[in-house]
Design an enzyme around this catalytic site. Structure first.
Site: not given
Ligand code: UD1
Length: 424
Positions: A22-23, A91, A115, A120-121, A123-124, A303, A395
């Site tokens: 999926k990811n 997301r 979820c 889950r910001p 910003d990055l 996960d 999902r």
């Molecule tokens: C992806 C996976 C999800 C998995 C997660 C971590 C998909 C579709 N989903 O989610 O299943 O649980 O990786 O392995 O691939 N963060 C920030 N700012 C940002 C983005 C992220 O602070 O702009 C933080 C998040 O709050 C979190 C951490 O970074 O604490 C990791 O998040 P991220 O790796 O971005 O997860 P996703 O890509 O949403």
């Protein structure tokens, strides 16, 4: 309200094949928007998040067709507006922003949903686009990014975010000059996305390491690509086999993607045999207690944290699971406790005193992997459980009920899906 009904206590036995990840499928489908040719993508899993992504692609003008074998995407004509009702559903909808920005010079994307596993910001993602020359406006939950000319940039991610790495990598494919992402996420799904994009004409090097270098190219053509197997689905069936004291062979898997999970399963005392594309787990005793800390890849995946907690709740001692990626990912614990688990959550740690038996109960899944954890606990428990919140589980798992039934589980939907869709 429909539920999954499980009567536990039967050891799972047999073999089960994983679907495509999926990811990996979600960013690759979003990445198809970067190409102005046609892409054919194989092994796309048939599950709710993928349906949402296909609807998102259509909503911005792509031509999408799905056959039994592959998904066809042709994205020659696009519009920059992503509808709220689709964006809010997951997301990963935000992964469309990078491709739209690169193709059209602008993108309007509502803040994503997904979820309930903590803040889950994005910003990055946005900082990366800004570094490449985009202007970002936020208005009432909608994000507008405008960049008539994206240029390459050196981008350091404060945390190795999977989504930000993917979104920035996609936008950088068509930026002028070279982009370097430092402290990039290293997940196998990022490598799969880079392979798809390189097949379409991109120039990405270093995917799978913490430094990714992307040389912008003028345009991308379509590509043919097969999605990698789903390592989280594989881990789920391995843990289910172990928790029920069964013997399960998971096929269509890349064992090296599961190194951390297999190490912890071995530490629990289970026999594991990994071959080229399959992993067999054999369990005849309750798990030994372990400490598990979730980390970015190649560390233990967040996960798999919830499914592993179900397993540890049947352990012979005290296990500690530390969640370091998401701050609120223990929502399922209360439900496991209703089944007889002895778990206390203290900050980022779940302290799990193993018990010798769990009991079936009515429980509610609040998120995807928490839902999988409840199903695993129910498979191992004595008596019957009703797991509601099935929409969360659907999902991320296709054919979960059928696959577990093929392993000998007493599991069904209530009401039967046929009845669910009856009108009147
Ligand atoms: C992806 C996976 C999800 C998995 C997660 C971590 C998909 C579709 N989903 O989610 O299943 O649980 O990786 O392995 O691939 N963060 C920030 N700012 C940002 C983005 C992220 O602070 O702009 C933080 C998040 O709050 C979190 C951490 O970074 O604490 C990791 O998040 P991220 O790796 O971005 O997860 P996703 O890509 O949403």
């Amino acid at each position: 309200m429909h539920s999954i009904v499980i009567t536990g206590g039967t050891p799972l036995n047999g073999k089960v094949a994983c679907d495509g990840a999926k990811n990996a499928a979600l960013p690759i489908l979003a990445g198809a928007l970067l190409t102005d040719g046609a892409s054919r993508i194989w092994q796309v899993p048939d599950l709710a998040d993928v349906h949402t992504m296909l609807d998102l692609l259509s909503s911005v003008g792509a031509h999408v067709e799905r056959s039994d074998e592959c998904v066809y995407v042709e994205a020659s004509q696009l519009t920059p507006h992503v509808p709220y009702e689709l964006a809010r559903m997951m997301r990963a909808s935000f992964l469309i922003m990078g491709p739209l920005l690169a193709r059209l010079g602008e993108a309007f994307v509502p803040l994503p949903g997904g979820c309930a596993i903590g803040r889950r910001p994005v910003d990055l993602h946005l900082k990366g686009f800004e570094a490449m020359g985009a202007t970002i406006h936020m208005d009432k939950g909608n994000i507008q990014a405008v960049a008539p000319h994206l240029h390459g940039a050196d981008i350091y991610l404060d945390v190795p975010s999977v989504g930000a790495t993917e979104n920035i990598m996609m936008a950088a494919c068509m930026a002028e000059g070279t982009t370097i992402i430092d402290n990039a996420a290293q997940e196998p799904e990022i490598v799969d996305l880079a392979n798809f994009l390189n097949g379409a004409g991109a120039r990405i090097r270093g995917a799978g390491t913490s430094r990714i270098k992307i040389e912008g190219v003028g345009c991308l053509k379509g590509a043919d690509h097969t999605i990698i197997p789903d390592r989280i689905e594989a881990a789920t069936y391995l843990v289910a086999g172990a928790a029920t004291l069964g013997e399960v062979r998971v096929e269509n898997v890349i064992p090296t993607h599961l190194t951390a999970v297999l190490a912890k399963l071995a530490e629990c005392g289970f026999t594991i045999i990994a071959e080229n594309s399959s992993i067999m787990i054999k369990s005849d005793t309750r798990p030994k207690p372990v400490s598990v800390k979730t980390l970015p890849y190649p560390g233990f995946p967040t996960d798999v944290q919830a499914p592993f907690a179900s397993l540890c709740s049947l352990g012979t001692g005290t296990s500690i699971i530390s969640e370091t990626i998401f701050e609120n990912r223990f929502g399922y614990v209360e439900e496991l406790v209703r089944m007889g688990a002895n778990i206390k959550v203290e900050g980022p740690n779940a302290i799990i005193e193993g018990v010798s038996r769990l009991e079936g109960a009515n429980v509610q899944a609040g998120d995807l992997r928490g839902g999988a954890a409840l199903c695993i606990a129910a498979l191992a428990a004595e008596g019957t459980s009703h797991v509601t919140g099935v929409e969360h589980i659907e999902r991320g798992y296709s054919d979960l009920v059928q696959k577990l039934r093929s392993l000998g589980a007493a599991i069904s939907y209530s009401p039967d899906p046929e009845e669910r869709f009856e009108v009147g």
